[in-house]
Write a protein that holds these residues in place. Sequence first.
Motif, mmCIF file in Angstrom:
data_model
loop_
_atom_site.group_PDB
_atom_site.id
_atom_site.type_symbol
_atom_site.label_atom_id
_atom_site.label_comp_id
_atom_site.label_asym_id
_atom_site.label_seq_id
_atom_site.Cartn_x
_atom_site.Cartn_y
_atom_site.Cartn_z
ATOM 1 N N ASN A 131 10.132 4.303 8.243
ATOM 2 C CA ASN A 131 10.428 3.001 8.846
ATOM 3 C C ASN A 131 9.527 1.911 8.261
ATOM 4 O OD1 ASN A 131 11.991 1.410 10.462
ATOM 5 N ND2 ASN A 131 10.691 1.652 12.267
ATOM 6 N N MET A 132 9.352 1.980 6.951
ATOM 7 C CA MET A 132 8.458 1.081 6.233
ATOM 8 C C MET A 132 9.284 0.098 5.401
ATOM 9 S SD MET A 132 5.221 0.497 5.400
ATOM 10 C CE MET A 132 4.548 1.943 6.157
ATOM 11 N N PRO A 133 8.926 -1.192 5.393
ATOM 12 C CA PRO A 133 9.625 -2.104 4.484
ATOM 13 C C PRO A 133 9.360 -1.659 3.052
ATOM 14 C CG PRO A 133 7.753 -3.198 5.552
ATOM 15 C CD PRO A 133 7.867 -1.840 6.147
ATOM 16 N N MET A 134 10.359 -1.809 2.179
ATOM 17 C CA MET A 134 10.181 -1.290 0.824
ATOM 18 C C MET A 134 10.222 -2.389 -0.218
ATOM 19 S SD MET A 134 13.810 0.666 0.852
ATOM 20 C CE MET A 134 13.724 1.047 2.573
ATOM 21 N N VAL A 135 9.570 -2.103 -1.338
ATOM 22 C CA VAL A 135 9.594 -3.011 -2.479
ATOM 23 C C VAL A 135 10.928 -2.815 -3.187
ATOM 24 C CG1 VAL A 135 8.544 -3.513 -4.726
ATOM 25 C CG2 VAL A 135 7.093 -3.025 -2.741
ATOM 26 N N ARG A 136 11.609 -3.913 -3.471
ATOM 27 C CA ARG A 136 12.914 -3.841 -4.133
ATOM 28 C C ARG A 136 12.736 -3.507 -5.612
ATOM 29 N NH1 ARG A 136 16.121 -8.943 -1.417
ATOM 30 N NH2 ARG A 136 16.061 -8.101 0.706
ATOM 31 N N VAL A 179 12.406 4.930 -1.990
ATOM 32 C CA VAL A 179 13.216 4.223 -0.998
ATOM 33 C C VAL A 179 13.530 5.144 0.182
ATOM 34 C CG1 VAL A 179 15.497 3.193 -0.576
ATOM 35 C CG2 VAL A 179 14.179 2.530 -2.592
ATOM 36 N N ARG A 180 13.883 6.388 -0.099
ATOM 37 C CA ARG A 180 14.165 7.346 0.985
ATOM 38 C C ARG A 180 12.917 7.602 1.820
ATOM 39 N NH1 ARG A 180 17.409 9.580 -3.006
ATOM 40 N NH2 ARG A 180 15.879 11.143 -3.627
ATOM 41 N N ARG A 181 11.780 7.771 1.166
ATOM 42 C CA ARG A 181 10.517 8.030 1.879
ATOM 43 C C ARG A 181 10.149 6.830 2.751
ATOM 44 N NH1 ARG A 181 6.100 11.459 0.141
ATOM 45 N NH2 ARG A 181 7.817 12.658 -0.729
ATOM 46 N N LEU A 184 0.828 -1.210 0.000
ATOM 47 C CA LEU A 184 0.000 0.000 0.000
ATOM 48 C C LEU A 184 0.862 1.260 0.000
ATOM 49 C CD1 LEU A 184 -2.848 -1.110 2.420
ATOM 50 C CD2 LEU A 184 -2.902 -0.983 -0.085
ATOM 51 N N PHE A 185 2.001 1.206 0.682
ATOM 52 C CA PHE A 185 2.926 2.341 0.705
ATOM 53 C C PHE A 185 3.477 2.582 -0.702
ATOM 54 C CE2 PHE A 185 6.836 4.668 1.584
ATOM 55 C CZ PHE A 185 6.416 5.588 2.541
ATOM 56 N N LEU A 186 3.795 1.509 -1.415
ATOM 57 C CA LEU A 186 4.278 1.654 -2.795
ATOM 58 C C LEU A 186 3.202 2.298 -3.667
ATOM 59 C CD1 LEU A 186 6.312 1.124 -5.112
ATOM 60 C CD2 LEU A 186 5.217 -1.102 -5.394
ATOM 61 N N LEU A 187 1.968 1.820 -3.570
ATOM 62 C CA LEU A 187 0.896 2.379 -4.385
ATOM 63 C C LEU A 187 0.659 3.855 -4.070
ATOM 64 C CD1 LEU A 187 -1.708 -0.527 -4.437
ATOM 65 C CD2 LEU A 187 -0.291 0.302 -6.340
ATOM 66 N N LYS A 188 0.783 4.197 -2.809
ATOM 67 C CA LYS A 188 0.572 5.590 -2.397
ATOM 68 C C LYS A 188 1.672 6.505 -2.943
ATOM 69 C CE LYS A 188 -0.278 8.307 1.788
ATOM 70 N NZ LYS A 188 -0.348 8.271 3.234
ATOM 71 N N HIS A 189 2.879 5.971 -3.108
ATOM 72 C CA HIS A 189 4.030 6.765 -3.546
ATOM 73 C C HIS A 189 4.541 6.338 -4.912
ATOM 74 C CE1 HIS A 189 3.895 7.180 0.858
ATOM 75 N NE2 HIS A 189 4.180 8.429 0.581
ATOM 76 N N VAL A 190 3.651 5.790 -5.740
ATOM 77 C CA VAL A 190 4.041 5.239 -7.028
ATOM 78 C C VAL A 190 4.597 6.299 -7.979
ATOM 79 C CG1 VAL A 190 1.778 5.420 -8.142
ATOM 80 C CG2 VAL A 190 3.324 3.568 -8.776
ATOM 81 N N SER A 191 4.226 7.545 -7.791
ATOM 82 C CA SER A 191 4.690 8.602 -8.693
ATOM 83 C C SER A 191 6.142 9.004 -8.431
ATOM 84 C CB SER A 191 3.782 9.832 -8.575
ATOM 85 O OG SER A 191 3.838 10.328 -7.252
ATOM 86 N N LEU A 192 6.692 8.599 -7.297
ATOM 87 C CA LEU A 192 8.083 8.939 -6.975
ATOM 88 C C LEU A 192 9.048 8.062 -7.777
ATOM 89 C CD1 LEU A 192 7.901 9.124 -3.063
ATOM 90 C CD2 LEU A 192 7.879 11.040 -4.665
#
Length: 143
Positions: free
Chosen positions: A81-86, A74-76, A60-68
């Motif tokens: 403190n969120m796990p990130m999609v590689r 990755v910085r956001r 959900l964090f990726l979808l919310k910040h997909v435009s970055l």
Amino acid sequence: MDPLSMVRQYNVNNKEIIAEGDNIIFGEFSWPKTVKTNYMVFGSGKDGAPKNYYTLECLLFLLKHVSLTHPSYVRRAAAANMPMVRRPDRKELLAYLNGKTSTATAIDKSAPLEIPSQVKRTVEDTSDSAAKKPRYDDSDVQN
């Protein structure tokens, strides 16, 4: 019914996904935000290594910040403190979540899935529920 499919379905149909406390709610179904989906993290599960899966909140964090751009995302994620999609997973995962593909190679069909909780949201939930509970006196309990 699994969290990955629900994210895809809700994202494709532009339905609202509700984050409430430590849970993510899809209509009448709810999972903890830290529940593991069946989307394997790139590089895990190879050569006998344990399989790792992305969590619901991570997707959900990726979808919310997909435009970055990926480095900005990755910085956001790190700041939150969120796990990130590689990066190697990003393109195929987004194609799946956006409905451009019907499946992805990283989806593990054999992964154990957590059963969702049922959520009943009615107008009564917002009122004083103590007034609605049946009352028992001692003679009722004995029967």
